[in-house]
Design an enzyme around this catalytic site. Structure first.
Site, PDB file in Angstrom:
ATOM      1  N   ARG A  54       0.994  -1.298   0.073  1.00 15.77           N
ATOM      2  CA  ARG A  54       0.489  -0.432  -0.246  1.00 15.77           C
ATOM      3  C   ARG A  54       1.177   1.124  -0.116  1.00 15.77           C
ATOM      4  O   ARG A  54       0.803   2.267  -0.627  1.00 15.77           O
ATOM      5  CB  ARG A  54      -1.475  -0.212   1.603  1.00 15.77           C
ATOM      6  CG  ARG A  54      -2.214   0.718   1.344  1.00 15.77           C
ATOM      7  CD  ARG A  54      -2.872   0.991   1.994  1.00 15.77           C
ATOM      8  NE  ARG A  54      -3.386  -0.043   2.715  1.00 15.77           N
ATOM      9  CZ  ARG A  54      -2.688  -0.147   4.308  1.00 15.77           C
ATOM     10  NH1 ARG A  54      -2.302   1.349   4.821  1.00 15.77           N
ATOM     11  NH2 ARG A  54      -2.815  -1.040   5.324  1.00 15.77           N
ATOM     12  N   TYR A 107     -12.483  23.657 -11.048  1.00 12.46           N
ATOM     13  CA  TYR A 107     -12.873  22.095 -11.301  1.00 12.46           C
ATOM     14  C   TYR A 107     -13.989  21.614 -11.282  1.00 12.46           C
ATOM     15  O   TYR A 107     -14.482  21.809  -9.740  1.00 12.46           O
ATOM     16  CB  TYR A 107     -11.483  20.969 -11.254  1.00 12.46           C
ATOM     17  CG  TYR A 107     -11.893  19.424 -12.201  1.00 12.46           C
ATOM     18  CD1 TYR A 107     -12.136  19.231 -13.530  1.00 12.46           C
ATOM     19  CD2 TYR A 107     -11.885  19.109 -10.905  1.00 12.46           C
ATOM     20  CE1 TYR A 107     -13.113  18.200 -13.521  1.00 12.46           C
ATOM     21  CE2 TYR A 107     -12.693  17.294 -11.598  1.00 12.46           C
ATOM     22  CZ  TYR A 107     -12.574  17.184 -12.768  1.00 12.46           C
ATOM     23  OH  TYR A 107     -13.315  15.429 -13.123  1.00 12.46           O
ATOM     24  N   ASP A 180      -3.387  23.678  -8.550  1.00 13.83           N
ATOM     25  CA  ASP A 180      -4.177  23.023  -9.447  1.00 13.83           C
ATOM     26  C   ASP A 180      -3.609  23.428 -11.038  1.00 13.83           C
ATOM     27  O   ASP A 180      -4.200  24.451 -11.419  1.00 13.83           O
ATOM     28  CB  ASP A 180      -5.931  22.131  -9.139  1.00 13.83           C
ATOM     29  CG  ASP A 180      -6.550  21.942 -10.373  1.00 13.83           C
ATOM     30  OD1 ASP A 180      -5.057  20.908 -11.315  1.00 13.83           O
ATOM     31  OD2 ASP A 180      -7.245  20.775 -10.022  1.00 13.83           O
ATOM     32  N   LYS A 205      -5.474  14.003 -17.159  1.00  9.46           N
ATOM     33  CA  LYS A 205      -4.985  14.501 -18.225  1.00  9.46           C
ATOM     34  C   LYS A 205      -3.557  13.768 -19.187  1.00  9.46           C
ATOM     35  O   LYS A 205      -3.194  13.490 -19.624  1.00  9.46           O
ATOM     36  CB  LYS A 205      -5.639  15.614 -17.926  1.00  9.46           C
ATOM     37  CG  LYS A 205      -6.468  15.522 -17.027  1.00  9.46           C
ATOM     38  CD  LYS A 205      -8.215  14.848 -17.413  1.00  9.46           C
ATOM     39  CE  LYS A 205      -8.747  14.897 -16.366  1.00  9.46           C
ATOM     40  NZ  LYS A 205      -9.689  16.125 -15.760  1.00  9.46           N
TER      41      LYS A 205
HETATM   42  C1  LIG Z   1      -9.610  16.505 -14.279  1.00  6.67           C
HETATM   43  C2  LIG Z   1      -9.153  16.660 -13.268  1.00  6.67           C
HETATM   44  C3  LIG Z   1      -9.477  16.674 -11.973  1.00  6.67           C
HETATM   45  C4  LIG Z   1      -9.698  15.518 -11.562  1.00  6.67           C
HETATM   46  O1  LIG Z   1      -9.512  14.561 -11.837  1.00  6.67           O
HETATM   47  P1  LIG Z   1      -9.874  12.787 -11.661  1.00  6.67           P
HETATM   48  O2  LIG Z   1      -8.423  11.817 -12.539  1.00  6.67           O
HETATM   49  O3  LIG Z   1     -10.867  12.476 -12.797  1.00  6.67           O
HETATM   50  O4  LIG Z   1      -9.992  12.516 -10.388  1.00  6.67           O
HETATM   51  C5  LIG Z   1      -8.464  17.754 -11.116  1.00  6.67           C
HETATM   52  N1  LIG Z   1      -8.711  19.265 -11.303  1.00  6.67           N
HETATM   53  C6  LIG Z   1      -8.223  19.379 -12.857  1.00  6.67           C
HETATM   54  C7  LIG Z   1      -8.381  20.598 -13.273  1.00  6.67           C
HETATM   55  C8  LIG Z   1      -9.035  18.445 -13.879  1.00  6.67           C
HETATM   56  O5  LIG Z   1      -9.381  18.880 -15.204  1.00  6.67           O
END
Ligand SMILES: *Cc1c(COP(=O)(O)O)cnc(C)c1O
Length: 382
Positions: A54, A107, A180, A205
């Protein structure tokens, strides 16, 4: 890595996933480590540093090393089972009663989690337009605010917040700054160098880039008590990345620089050409001089303005939805950052209460021929 006259660039290090070679077979691509447990030494120690699957997995650690290198993260990087798991671990490291400031435009799933779930666990959350530094300053209360969360460029308007200025505001009030940076990527922006304490990526992404892994990453400026708490949350709550996903992510990271360069060039070209399209009311893209965040973006992003843009369809919501239904090469799907271009009527997925304009189509530019991408949008928009 062998010794070199100068340190290899991030592009070179990423291309070779830090140059790791398997010590037993000399394989230049690492194996996927699937073991959930590791042998204890005769003297009752764990000299390998690996105890249980883990918290401890070599494939995960290899991918983390690449991300830490890309972000210049002194504390290193931590991979999570999703971007949401990574983001929520940061908020989980706060205490009940702590005050958080987050962007109005961000987001959507994380915004909803902050408003509806984080508050149930005792956090107080205020949403402000973080690109308006006076508004941010007014929202941050010294001694009470413990975290400022930014997203830049932010979904789906690609609003730009000045990270260095926001860091000053947060730190002057005794708060941490988390960013982010999913839409920028570490190739374009390094928030830690601009004063952020933690960087978050939806590695789902552009870091992975092939729309086949759900993963999240955090990178930390320094290995302090807050970072240690985030580490304990990950292993204690078990929001870990599987070894196969870590392997795919590592593979994706090797081509990050060339993918994102091609995607950003495509996005820039599309933004320019769509700006002159009669069916397009406006183009939201930080690379355009008329974008309100352009001057800051030009300073804090390098090599391009990301792979994302949005358009507002002049004839309104119904026309926008209809255009999204008429594409051929573009895929009508949510998500972003992959090698295939995606188009989405964003308000439809965000639902009631969204600040997203109803006539907005979000475009994630892939690596296809930009002429084909434009021609497909052109026929869809008429
Ligand atoms: C997709 C995304 C998230 C969340 O990511 P997941 O892998 O889908 O949980 C958070 N912030 C941004 C800007 C995103 O595009």
């Amino acid at each position: 890595m062998s010794s070199a006259p100068r340190p290899w660039s991030k592009k070179s290090l990423a291309a070779q996933a830090m140059g790791h070679v398997d010590p037993v077979t000399k394989a230049i691509v690492s194996p996927i480590h699937l073991a959930t447990t590791y042998l204890r030494d005769p003297d009752n120690q764990y000299s390998s540093g690996y105890v249980y699957g883990r918290p401890d997995n070599a494939t995960v650690r290899e991918a983390e090393a690449v991300i830490a290198m890309l972000e210049d993260a002194e504390a290193g990087a931590l991979l999570f089972s999703s971007g949401m798991a990574a983001a929520t671990a940061v908020f989980g490291a706060l205490d009940p009663g702590d005050h958080v400031v987050a962007p109005t435009v961000m987001y959507w799933a994380l915004r909803r989690w902050l408003a509806e779930e984080a508050t149930r666990w005792g956090l107080t959350v205020d949403f402000v337009a973080t690109d308006d530094l006076a508004a941010l300053r007014a929202a941050v209360t010294p001694g009470r605010t413990k975290l400022v969360w930014l997203e830049t460029p932010s979904n789906p308007l690609w609003t730009i917040t000045d990270i260095a200025q926001a860091a000053e505001i947060a730190h002057a009030a005794g708060a941490r700054l988390a960013v982010d940076s999913t839409a920028a990527s570490p190739v374009v922006t390094r928030p830690l160098a601009l004063g952020a304490d933690v960087v978050m990526h939806a590695a789902t992404k552009v870091l992975n880039g092939h729309s086949d892994v759900i993963a999240g990453a955090l990178a930390g400026a320094r290995p302090d008590a807050f970072w240690a708490r985030i580490q304990r949350i990950r292993s204690g709550q078990g929001a870990i990345l599987g070894p196969f996903e870590a392997f795919l992510l590592l593979r994706g990271l090797r081509t990050l620089h060339v993918r994102i360069a091609a995607q950003m060039a495509g996005a820039a070209e599309l933004a320019r050409r769509l700006g002159a399209h009669p069916a397009v009311g406006s183009v939201l893209y930080p690379g355009l001089a008329q974008h309100p965040g352009h001057a800051i973006a030009a300073r804090q992003m390098s090599g391009g303005f990301g792979t994302m843009l949005s358009i507002r369809v002049a004839a309104g919501e119904a026309a926008a939805v209809a255009a999204a239904a008429r594409v051929g090469l573009w895929k009508r799907a949510t998500s972003l950052g992959g090698v295939e271009s995606l188009i989405e009527h964003r308000a439809s997925i965000e639902g009631p209460g969204t600040p997203c304009p109803p006539d907005l189509l979000r475009l994630s530019t892939g690596i296809e021929d930009p002429d084909d991408l434009y021609a497909d949008l052109d026929q869809a928009l008429r």
